[in-house]
Scaffold this active site. Structure first.
Site, short mmCIF file in Angstrom:
data_model
loop_
_atom_site.label_atom_id
_atom_site.label_comp_id
_atom_site.label_asym_id
_atom_site.label_seq_id
_atom_site.Cartn_x
_atom_site.Cartn_y
_atom_site.Cartn_z
N GLY A 1 0.82 -1.21 0.00
CA GLY A 1 0.00 0.00 0.00
C GLY A 1 0.86 1.25 0.00
O GLY A 1 2.10 1.20 0.01
N LYS B 1 -11.41 3.77 13.50
CA LYS B 1 -10.05 3.59 14.03
C LYS B 1 -10.04 3.72 15.56
O LYS B 1 -9.33 2.99 16.25
CB LYS B 1 -9.08 4.62 13.40
CG LYS B 1 -8.75 4.33 11.94
CD LYS B 1 -7.77 5.37 11.39
CE LYS B 1 -7.36 5.04 9.96
NZ LYS B 1 -6.40 5.99 9.38
N1 LIG Z 1 -1.99 10.79 6.74
C1 LIG Z 1 -2.25 10.74 5.45
O1 LIG Z 1 -2.06 11.72 4.72
C2 LIG Z 1 -2.77 9.43 4.88
C3 LIG Z 1 -2.91 9.29 3.50
C4 LIG Z 1 -3.33 8.05 3.01
C5 LIG Z 1 -3.60 7.00 3.88
N2 LIG Z 1 -3.47 7.19 5.22
C6 LIG Z 1 -3.76 6.10 6.17
O2 LIG Z 1 -2.72 5.12 6.03
C7 LIG Z 1 -3.25 3.82 6.25
C8 LIG Z 1 -2.89 2.94 5.06
O3 LIG Z 1 -3.59 3.43 3.93
P1 LIG Z 1 -3.00 3.26 2.45
O4 LIG Z 1 -3.74 4.24 1.59
O5 LIG Z 1 -1.51 3.29 2.51
O6 LIG Z 1 -3.50 1.78 2.12
P2 LIG Z 1 -3.64 1.12 0.68
O7 LIG Z 1 -2.72 1.82 -0.28
O8 LIG Z 1 -5.09 1.04 0.35
O9 LIG Z 1 -3.03 -0.34 0.94
C9 LIG Z 1 -3.78 -1.41 1.36
C10 LIG Z 1 -2.87 -2.60 1.58
O10 LIG Z 1 -3.68 -3.64 2.16
C11 LIG Z 1 -3.49 -4.83 1.41
N3 LIG Z 1 -4.70 -5.67 1.45
C12 LIG Z 1 -5.92 -5.38 0.97
N4 LIG Z 1 -6.76 -6.43 1.20
C13 LIG Z 1 -6.03 -7.39 1.83
C14 LIG Z 1 -6.32 -8.70 2.31
N5 LIG Z 1 -7.53 -9.24 2.17
N6 LIG Z 1 -5.34 -9.40 2.91
C15 LIG Z 1 -4.09 -8.87 3.05
N7 LIG Z 1 -3.74 -7.63 2.61
C16 LIG Z 1 -4.70 -6.90 2.00
C17 LIG Z 1 -3.21 -4.33 0.00
O11 LIG Z 1 -2.61 -5.38 -0.73
P3 LIG Z 1 -2.79 -5.56 -2.34
O12 LIG Z 1 -1.65 -4.79 -2.95
O13 LIG Z 1 -2.69 -7.02 -2.50
O14 LIG Z 1 -4.14 -5.00 -2.72
C18 LIG Z 1 -2.28 -3.16 0.30
O15 LIG Z 1 -0.97 -3.65 0.57
C19 LIG Z 1 -4.75 3.99 6.47
O16 LIG Z 1 -5.05 3.94 7.84
C20 LIG Z 1 -5.06 5.35 5.89
O17 LIG Z 1 -6.17 5.98 6.50
C21 LIG Z 1 -3.03 8.37 5.73
#
Ligand SMILES: NC(=O)c1ccc[n+]([C@@H]2O[C@H](COP(=O)([O-])OP(=O)(O)OC[C@H]3O[C@@H](n4cnc5c(N)ncnc54)[C@H](OP(=O)(O)O)[C@@H]3O)[C@@H](O)[C@H]2O)c1
Length: 318
Positions: free
Chosen positions: A14, A144
């Site tokens: 992710g 959360k």
């Molecule tokens: N502070 C900020 O500015 C900011 C910005 C964005 C996000 N965030 C936060 O950061 C956190 C992570 O978000 P993100 O956007 O980085 O996440 P993301 O890009 O949506 O990544 C999701 C991850 O989960 C995996 N996944 C999905 N379904 C799964 C399953 N069934 N089993 C195992 N793994 C699975 C995905 O794998 P695949 O590659 O296989 O799909 C991917 O590695 C969240 O809490 C979000 O709210 C914060």
């Protein structure tokens, strides 16, 4: 030299997960990742793609080349989850916003495995116990916070990582909608532009997350990332950008009432981004006092970490 904890990252492909993996490897922690045997998604939002260009396939190759232990599995497969967790000391979850509730499955697996010294639930944003955000982000933050209460009730040792605004989502576009680089003509500023926000590169979130994972003082605490040079108002950031490009931008200040209307009218991802910007720039959700009994300020706890400043980050776009 002391043996370093083994760290498992869930969601390693992710947006933020990849940076935590790279930081864990760099810190010398034996690093494990749980990866699904599925192709990477091709329809990522433009801003997310610009901030995190690597594809899932490229990431897996980079993990293999860096000595990361790849474990094939899925959070919906309880056996694979328990098996992965049993091999490590620390579990860091970086699942996206739609999978927050699914972390109940991880908590159940951690309880069953019985060996985990620390769990970082997927947070990586503002402090979900201190915010005044609106939907659609509010419901994610409420979820959360509910996960926090369950972790505490279950007696799972934890660290909550509150890092505030990723530069890739809040700074590379100066918090404008539908662009992926800073504007050169005009800029919309939410509110009066005088509210402080906290900005951090995704790479530094990775580094500081691993610092906290290796730090016994962060046990059962929230770690707050508000780096002194990156704790800035939007007016300060725009002025920094204007100096870099030698040009004054046309500024439109948008009232809270108008922002709330825009959030209601927009669809994903713009409604989500606007609600995030509203939380930081109008509600001031990065402005609060920490409580030493339950919080650690990352810049004070890890002063040796040399982080990227907002000023340095913007140079790449000049
Ligand atoms: N502070 C900020 O500015 C900011 C910005 C964005 C996000 N965030 C936060 O950061 C956190 C992570 O978000 P993100 O956007 O980085 O996440 P993301 O890009 O949506 O990544 C999701 C991850 O989960 C995996 N996944 C999905 N379904 C799964 C399953 N069934 N089993 C195992 N793994 C699975 C995905 O794998 P695949 O590659 O296989 O799909 C991917 O590695 C969240 O809490 C979000 O709210 C914060």
């Amino acid at each position: 030299m002391a043996v370093k904890d083994r760290i498992l990252i869930l969601g390693p492909t992710g947006a933020i997960g990849r940076h935590i993996v790279w930081a864990s490897v760099k810190a010398g922690n034996p690093t494990f990742v749980l990866v699904r045997n599925t192709p990477g998604s091709n329809n990522r939002v433009n801003l997310v793609k610009a901030a995190n260009p690597e594809t899932k396939e490229e990431l897996i190759e980079s993990f293999k080349n860096s000595g990361v232990n790849l474990i094939e599995g899925d959070m919906n497969d309880h056996e694979s989850l328990v098996k992965a967790i049993k091999q490590v000391d620390v579990v860091i979850c970086a699942f996206g916003r739609l999978l927050i509730e699914d972390q109940l499955k991880i908590i159940a697996a951690i309880k069953e495995a019985g060996n985990v010294k620390r769990f970082f639930p997927s947070e990586f944003g503002l402090d979900v116990d201190r915010h005044d955000s609106v939907d659609p982000v509010r419901e994610v933050f409420v979820e959360k916070a509910r996960i926090r209460r369950i972790i505490e009730a279950e007696g799972v040792p934890y660290t909550y990582l509150c890092c505030h605004a990723f530069t890739g989502y809040f700074l590379r576009n100066l918090a404008q909608i539908d662009i992926t680089v800073p504007p050169r003509d005009k800029v919309f500023i939410l509110g009066d532009g005088n509210v402080k926000g906290a900005f951090v590169t995704e790479a530094d979130v990775g580094t500081l997350t691993i610092e906290a994972a290796n730090d016994p003082r962060a046990l059962n605490k929230a770690v707050h990332i508000r780096l002194p040079n990156n704790y800035l108002t939007m007016n300060e950031i725009v002025s920094l950008w204007e100096k870099k490009i030698g040009k004054t931008l046309e500024k439109t200040y948008v009232s809270e009432e108008k922002v709330l209307e825009d959030i209601k009218e927009a669809s994903f991802p713009n409604n989500y981004l606007l609600a995030l910007y509203h939380s930081q720039q109008i509600k001031g959700d990065a402005v609060y006092e920490i409580d030493p009994a339950k919080d650690l300020e990352a810049s004070e706890a890890y002063p040796h970490v040399k982080y990227s400043t907002v000023d340095e980050y913007l140079n790449q776009f000049v």
